[in-house]
Design a protein around this motif. Sequence first.
Motif, mmCIF file in Angstrom:
data_model
loop_
_atom_site.group_PDB
_atom_site.id
_atom_site.type_symbol
_atom_site.label_atom_id
_atom_site.label_comp_id
_atom_site.label_asym_id
_atom_site.label_seq_id
_atom_site.Cartn_x
_atom_site.Cartn_y
_atom_site.Cartn_z
ATOM 1 N N LEU A 1 0.826 -1.207 0.000
ATOM 2 C CA LEU A 1 0.000 0.000 0.000
ATOM 3 C C LEU A 1 0.861 1.258 0.000
ATOM 4 O O LEU A 1 0.565 2.230 -0.683
ATOM 5 N N ARG A 2 1.926 1.247 0.791
ATOM 6 C CA ARG A 2 2.767 2.435 0.927
ATOM 7 C C ARG A 2 3.755 2.639 -0.202
ATOM 8 O O ARG A 2 3.978 3.761 -0.635
ATOM 9 N N TYR A 3 4.396 1.552 -0.632
ATOM 10 C CA TYR A 3 5.542 1.691 -1.527
ATOM 11 C C TYR A 3 5.347 1.049 -2.894
ATOM 12 O O TYR A 3 6.175 1.221 -3.776
ATOM 13 N N GLY A 4 4.299 0.250 -3.051
ATOM 14 C CA GLY A 4 4.058 -0.403 -4.328
ATOM 15 C C GLY A 4 4.586 -1.825 -4.374
ATOM 16 O O GLY A 4 5.161 -2.343 -3.417
ATOM 17 N N LYS A 5 4.379 -2.443 -5.518
ATOM 18 C CA LYS A 5 4.679 -3.869 -5.685
ATOM 19 C C LYS A 5 6.174 -4.178 -5.635
ATOM 20 O O LYS A 5 6.579 -5.172 -5.048
ATOM 21 N N GLY B 1 -2.693 -5.333 -1.712
ATOM 22 C CA GLY B 1 -2.206 -4.000 -1.339
ATOM 23 C C GLY B 1 -1.764 -3.196 -2.544
ATOM 24 O O GLY B 1 -2.051 -1.999 -2.652
ATOM 25 N N ALA B 2 -1.078 -3.841 -3.489
ATOM 26 C CA ALA B 2 -0.637 -3.143 -4.694
ATOM 27 C C ALA B 2 -1.835 -2.689 -5.527
ATOM 28 O O ALA B 2 -1.842 -1.584 -6.076
ATOM 29 N N GLN C 1 -3.407 0.315 -3.780
ATOM 30 C CA GLN C 1 -2.495 1.405 -3.424
ATOM 31 C C GLN C 1 -3.031 2.773 -3.826
ATOM 32 O O GLN C 1 -3.027 3.701 -3.028
ATOM 33 N N LYS C 2 -3.500 2.911 -5.054
ATOM 34 C CA LYS C 2 -3.984 4.219 -5.519
ATOM 35 C C LYS C 2 -5.225 4.654 -4.743
ATOM 36 O O LYS C 2 -5.394 5.832 -4.442
ATOM 37 N N VAL D 1 -3.934 5.703 -1.083
ATOM 38 C CA VAL D 1 -2.788 6.593 -0.915
ATOM 39 C C VAL D 1 -3.156 7.855 -0.134
ATOM 40 O O VAL D 1 -2.333 8.404 0.586
ATOM 41 N N ARG E 1 -3.801 7.167 4.340
ATOM 42 C CA ARG E 1 -2.733 6.439 5.020
ATOM 43 C C ARG E 1 -3.032 6.208 6.500
ATOM 44 O O ARG E 1 -2.840 5.110 7.017
#
Length: 197
Positions: free
Chosen positions: A32-36, A164-165, A168-169, A172, A175
């Motif tokens: 979620l925070r940083y991506g795949k 999560g990936a 993510q958008k 974002v 948080r």
Amino acid sequence: MPISLLPSFLLYCYVGAITPGPANLCSLSTALRYGKGPALRQWRGLFTGFFAVSMVSVLITFFLGTVLNQYVGLLSWMGAAYMLWMAWHILRSAAGPESEAPDAPGFLSGLLVNLTNVKVMIFCLMALASYVLPYSNSFRSLLITGLFLPFTGPLANLVWLFAGAALQKLFVHHRKAVDLGCAAALALCAVSLVIPH
């Protein structure tokens, strides 16, 4: 293990692997925070840590057998404390300013999560003690099962990671709410470890 127990063993592996725990929530949070990409680097560490715990569990089970059952309660309390510590750290990061972006976790953080993950320790020890030891105390039987176990939890970590990936958008901009939800889920996991069902 008799073939008749295989469905029960596979169900145990599925439920133990897919339910929320430190590694699954860590995979979700990192994606979620940083991506795949960063989450997959961390996942390699999660897999390696799970594999190491599984192999140590094989050795412990082989040498100690049913003696280890008396320590499951202590491990549960240690695991609950660890999960509450992780939840506290997630809450602390949620309380910080949105602009603060710590470095993305990597292989080492994933490795440490599973090397200290009591859920994984109990999962491996109980799988070996419940599904192998009553039927065989051969090292070969324990090892075969121990080699299978790392393909259960880490595969479930990937499910959480890709969820999560994908989200993510959407999250974002939320948080703090996501961190609060992950911390609450970890706290519930901690309570479920020590409160009888």
